[in-house]
Design an enzyme around this catalytic site. Structure first.
Site, PDB file in Angstrom:
ATOM      1  CG  ASN B 371      -1.975   1.228   1.216  1.00  0.00           C
ATOM      2  OD1 ASN B 371      -2.172   1.646   0.017  1.00  0.00           O
ATOM      3  ND2 ASN B 371      -2.466   1.356   2.207  1.00  0.00           N
ATOM      4  CG  ASP B 372       2.140   2.660   3.655  1.00  0.00           C
ATOM      5  OD1 ASP B 372       0.783   3.119   3.199  1.00  0.00           O
ATOM      6  OD2 ASP B 372       2.370   2.136   4.590  1.00  0.00           O
TER       7      ASP B 372
END
Lengths: 94, 447
Positions: B371-372
């Site tokens: 995600n990040d």
């Protein structure tokens, strides 16, 4: 004596610097695991101190240190070997 | 005699590290290091008093067997916590040597105090890392821990002056304080920062060895300790660079500190897909880039991912590449180890700089639990914790398949705008299960 040891420190720092930047990012995990095992070399410090130990308490402390350093050494090398084997096998197939 | 063995030992270790420059020679590197360590152990044992030898040998055997059994029982998915644990034991050994030296010397000097401090800190910090990585401890109240750490730091500094007197009670209390400090210090640090923390602790255990070397005037320990210390420091530098985060920020401002993003998005705003859709899209693509993150490690999806890549390449003649962010996972190079386990050839695995220009021409990006490291907010959202962190530029691809357990934000506590884009298909669920279903679909579909 002290000065000469600091020379050694600086020179080893340079060697480490050049050797580590050469390591492929692919192998950063095994590198960490191998250096981790190598840091168990501190066991030599415990063995050397054992000669000078003059009471039971410090002897027990040093033997404990030897115990944990050996876990570090044997476990570290074993786990590195397992990791590196996966990279090695793959290389052979091609 | 001693100096010749010293030369042999450090040469073997330096050669061992330089063999790590290529996967072809890396295995040999490990063997060289093992030979070096064996020589060191044999000569170390010979040089001690005969009456101690039997105790030392027994202890080494016990420790060695424990270590080998322990690491044998570790599965590949548990590697990060095992590395942390072993690292902690190295620190503990240094700390104990520091304590016994201080007691034996009657008047310890600054060096021994420092060894106790760093050794115990490395030990307890690594243990905290071990607990966090194995998910045994979950921290909600980071602020209390932060203030506790500050109090402990002050107490340790005061304690160090008392320990300087050489009284056993003070030395032991100082060691306990330092241990507690390391534990409280590392515990609140977020999971996404773990690659940095592990590298720091790795380096610290090396510097402990160097300090012990100075204390007992052993040049071999200084050389090896410094090599490892630099290694850990360089890895730390590479990791902080890859996250564009200052080291002090990692330690004092953990990512997951009550930063709930108040985005108004709900499940209605996303396009949900099924594994059938994903399989169909990928078999008709020319170029697919797979981006694995911690989610792949957490669900253990690497073998399924390997099967998927294999099928796409062999059966559907798709150009498949893997793109890996340097800080993906929980330790440096974590993804590479997992992909190696799944027998994915290293030629199709690319780092961030090589893969980023490729996204423009990719038909599909298959993101699994990353995600990040793919979040475009890193470029735009100035107040976000990941601002200016280099990301994998997946948003340039034609379509995005995003495998994720839920819509919850990643470790940085940030929502990812990619979820709501029209070209994104969200595959919500366990990464391994979904990839498995895609593989089944790919197997059954006819070309």
């Amino acid at each position: 004596m002290e000065i000469y040891l600091i020379d050694i420190l600086i020179l080893s720092g340079f060697i480490g610097y050049f050797a580590i930047w050469n390591v492929t990012p692919l192998l950063h995990s095994p590198l960490m695991s191998v250096t981790n095992a190598i840091s168990g070399i501190v066991i030599l410090g415990a063995l050397q101190s054992l000669n000078l130990s003059n009471n039971l308490f410090t002897t027990m402390l040093l033997l404990t240190a030897i115990f944990f350093a050996s876990i570090n050494i044997f476990g570290g090398f074993h786990i590195s070997a397992r990791m590196l084997k996966m990279f090695k096998n793959k290389d052979k197939k091609q | 005699m001693i100096s010749i063995t010293n030369i042999l030992i450090y040469s073997l270790f330096i050669l061992s590290i330089s063999k790590m420059s290529a996967t072809r020679t890396a295995y040999k590197g490990n063997i060289l290091a093992i030979i070096g360590m064996s020589v060191a152990l044999i000569f170390g044992l010979i040089s001690i008093k005969p009456e101690y030898q039997i105790y030392a040998i027994t202890t080494i055997l016990f420790g060695g067997i424990t270590g080998i059994i322990g690491s044998q029982k570790t599965s590949i998915s548990q590697l990060p916590q095992m590395v942390a644990l072993l690292n902690g034991f190295g620190g503990l050994a240094s700390g104990l040597i520091g304590i016994s030296e201080s007691i034996n010397l009657t008047q310890p000097n600054f060096l021994q105090i420092f060894i106790i401090f760093t050794g115990c800190l490395t030990f307890s910090g690594s243990i905290a890392g071990f607990f966090k990585l194995s998910g045994l401890i979950k921290i909600s109240d980071t602020e209390t821990l932060h203030s506790t750490s500050i109090i402990l730091l002050i107490l340790s500094i005061i304690g160090s002056f008392y320990a300087y007197n050489g009284e056993i009670e003070y030395i032991i209390s100082f060691a306990l304080l330092s241990s507690l400090l390391g534990f409280c210090f590392i515990l609140p640090i977020g999971g996404a920062d773990m690659p940095i923390i592990i590298s720091i602790l790795n380096g610290l255990s090396g510097w402990c060895t160097t300090l012990v070397g100075f204390s007992i005037e052993n040049s071999l320990l200084i050389i090896i300790g410094t090599l490892i210390g630099t290694s850990g420091s360089i890895l730390t530098y590479i990791m902080t660079k890859a996250m564009n985060r200052h080291l002090l920020k990692v330690i004092f401002a953990p990512l997951n500190q009550h930063k709930e993003d108040t985005s108004q998005h709900t499940e209605q705003d996303i396009h949900k897909g099924t594994p059938q859709d994903a399989a169909f899209l990928m078999e008709n693509a020319h170029k697919v880039i797979i981006v694995p993150g911690f989610g792949m490690a957490a669900s253990g999806a690497q073998h399924e991912l390997g099967n998927m890549a294999n099928l796409l390449i062999q059966k559907y003649k798709v150009d498949v590449k893997f793109g890996i962010h340097p800080v993906a996972g929980r330790m440096p190079g974590h993804m590479n180890v997992l992909l190696a386990e799944a027998d994915i050839p290293p030629e199709i695995i690319y780092g961030i700089n090589e893969i980023n220009p490729e996204f423009k021409t990719a038909d599909i990006v298959y993101i699994i639990g990353a995600n990040d490291t793919t979040n475009p907010l890193a470029k735009t959202k100035k107040d976000s914790t990941i601002y200016q962190m280099p990301i994998l530029e997946v948003e340039q691809a034609k379509r995005i398949l995003f495998v994720k357990r839920s819509l919850a934000p990643g470790y940085a506590g940030l929502d990812n705008p990619l979820f709501y884009e029209d070209k994104t298909l969200m595959l919500l669920g366990d990464g391994k299960e979904i990839t498995k279903e895609i593989v089944t679909n790919l197997e059954n579909d006819s070309k």
